[in-house]
Design a protein around this motif. Structure first.
Motif, PDB file in Angstrom:
ATOM      1  N   ASP A  88      47.791  31.216  45.066  1.00  0.00           N
ATOM      2  CA  ASP A  88      47.182  32.217  44.190  1.00  0.00           C
ATOM      3  C   ASP A  88      45.836  31.676  43.720  1.00  0.00           C
ATOM      4  OD1 ASP A  88      46.395  33.768  42.072  1.00  0.00           O
ATOM      5  OD2 ASP A  88      48.322  33.733  41.022  1.00  0.00           O
ATOM      6  N   ASN A 114      44.947  33.483  48.234  1.00  0.00           N
ATOM      7  CA  ASN A 114      45.170  34.911  48.011  1.00  0.00           C
ATOM      8  C   ASN A 114      44.582  35.383  46.674  1.00  0.00           C
ATOM      9  OD1 ASN A 114      46.226  37.460  48.619  1.00  0.00           O
ATOM     10  ND2 ASN A 114      48.163  37.026  47.568  1.00  0.00           N
ATOM     11  N   MET A 115      44.636  36.682  46.464  1.00  0.00           N
ATOM     12  CA  MET A 115      44.150  37.341  45.229  1.00  0.00           C
ATOM     13  C   MET A 115      42.640  37.184  45.117  1.00  0.00           C
ATOM     14  SD  MET A 115      47.110  38.001  43.354  1.00  0.00           S
ATOM     15  CE  MET A 115      48.818  37.502  43.563  1.00  0.00           C
ATOM     16  N   ASP A 117      40.385  39.253  45.695  1.00  0.00           N
ATOM     17  CA  ASP A 117      39.755  40.419  45.039  1.00  0.00           C
ATOM     18  C   ASP A 117      39.688  40.197  43.526  1.00  0.00           C
ATOM     19  OD1 ASP A 117      42.646  40.637  45.479  1.00  0.00           O
ATOM     20  OD2 ASP A 117      42.543  42.531  44.412  1.00  0.00           O
ATOM     21  N   SER A 143      43.004  38.701  50.715  1.00  0.00           N
ATOM     22  CA  SER A 143      43.611  39.554  49.698  1.00  0.00           C
ATOM     23  C   SER A 143      44.758  40.268  50.402  1.00  0.00           C
ATOM     24  CB  SER A 143      42.611  40.566  49.141  1.00  0.00           C
ATOM     25  OG  SER A 143      43.339  41.547  48.407  1.00  0.00           O
ATOM     26  N   LYS A 146      44.882  44.075  49.730  1.00  0.00           N
ATOM     27  CA  LYS A 146      43.894  44.914  50.429  1.00  0.00           C
ATOM     28  C   LYS A 146      43.909  44.688  51.935  1.00  0.00           C
ATOM     29  CE  LYS A 146      40.905  45.113  46.423  1.00  0.00           C
ATOM     30  NZ  LYS A 146      40.417  46.419  46.138  1.00  0.00           N
ATOM     31  N   ASP A 148      42.575  42.118  53.374  1.00  0.00           N
ATOM     32  CA  ASP A 148      41.401  41.340  53.775  1.00  0.00           C
ATOM     33  C   ASP A 148      41.784  39.931  54.228  1.00  0.00           C
ATOM     34  OD1 ASP A 148      39.936  43.494  52.937  1.00  0.00           O
ATOM     35  OD2 ASP A 148      39.356  42.602  51.010  1.00  0.00           O
TER      36      ASP A 148
END
Ligand code: BGO
Length: 266
Positions: A88, A114-115, A117, A143, A146, A148
């Motif tokens: 994260d 991750n995360m 965005d 992400s 999304k 991505d």
């Protein structure tokens, strides 16, 4: 032959979101043998030769929770071809604690931060290249929500699984502790070279479950006693503290916090 990817990460890092995005409806759900911990496996949507195993969400590879034991037994006994470690990005420091342990297993690790965005919105910056250099593994920014970067993460994991040139372990502990670990590593019999570091760390930490899994368990009592006398702490705390120090140093080089540009007027 098919490639086996294991997804590993802390609870709430977005593992389920990524697993679903990568495998779609190609999933089988069951339990890990002998325990009521859910086991999910699936095939990559665009490459059915690749099996993805979702490990339980865990904070560490210590032997204290059922989930941690299930995850580490899978990693040492089944030996997936690669670990895709989801971290994260909004909670990098805490998440890297598990990552440092995964990297000791002698299995290629690709890290998916991750995360992103959320990180980007917050104004924080993570230097992925520096993170990769410092940790000694590949790093991809994603992400999962999304979609991505997720294809790149899977592609890099497959490539890492097929690459036989594993990089050497980063020496994350102090020279003193590295010395004790080397002593233990030399005593290990019947353990593949690439797994020796993981076993040495766990034996140094007095991990009884790991001791029982070895056919020829070395007697490490003297090494542990010397270390504890010298460093005036129990070996498990020594390892934990040094891991956090190492992670703090890595974070310092790679993470620019959202508010670090603001001047504080006092
Ligand atoms: C909720 N970006 C953002 N913004 N969110 C993400 C991303 C990402 O890249 N990836 C995952 N999440 P899990 P574990 C939720 O469920 O996959 C979110 O435990 C909510 N639910 O959507 O479950 C994801 O498997 C109500 O968020 O993680 C999920 O590892 C309000 O992170 C959460 C807000 O993801 C955990 C979020 C009812």
């Amino acid at each position: 032959m098919g490639v086996k990817i294991a997804l590993a990460g802390n609870p709430n890092c977005g593992k389920t979101t990524l697993f679903n995005a990568l495998t779609g409806s190609n999933q089988f759900v069951g339990n890990w043998p002998g325990v009521t911990v859910e086991k999910k496996e699936g095939k990559l949507k665009d490459n059915k030769e690749v099996t993805v195993t979702d490990l339980p969400g865990i904070y560490s590879l210590s032997p204290y929770t059922l989930e941690e034991v299930v995850a580490r037994n899978y990693l040492i006994e089944e030996r997936p071809d690669v670990i895709l470690n989801i971290v994260d990005g909004t909670n990098l420091e805490r998440n890297l604690y598990l990552s440092t342990q995964l990297m000791e297993l002698g299995i290629p690790v690709v890290m998916a931060v991750n995360m992103m965005d959320v990180v980007q919105k917050s104004g924080a910056q993570i230097n992925m290249q520096k993170l990769a250099e410092n940790l000694g593994c590949e790093v991809v920014s994603i992400s999962a929500l999304k979609g991505d970067g997720i294809k790149e993460a899977a592609d890099r994991a497959v490539a890492a699984a097929q690459d036989k040139n594993m990089s050497a372990h980063v020496r994350e502990f102090s020279p003193e502790v590295e010395g004790y670990l080397t002593e233990i590593q030399k005593m290990l019999r019947g353990v593949p070279d690439e797994q020796k570091r993981f076993y040495a760390v766990k034996l140094f930490e007095r991990d009884d479950k790991i001791l029982k899994q070895l056919s020829e368990a070395p007697d490490t009592a003297d090494i542990i006693a010397r270390a504890e006398e010298k460093l005036e702490e129990d070996t498990e705390s020594i390892i934990t503290n040094e891991r956090y120090q190492y992670i703090a140093a890595v974070i310092d080089k790679c993470l620019k916090k959202a508010d670090s540009d603001k001047l504080t007027i006092s």
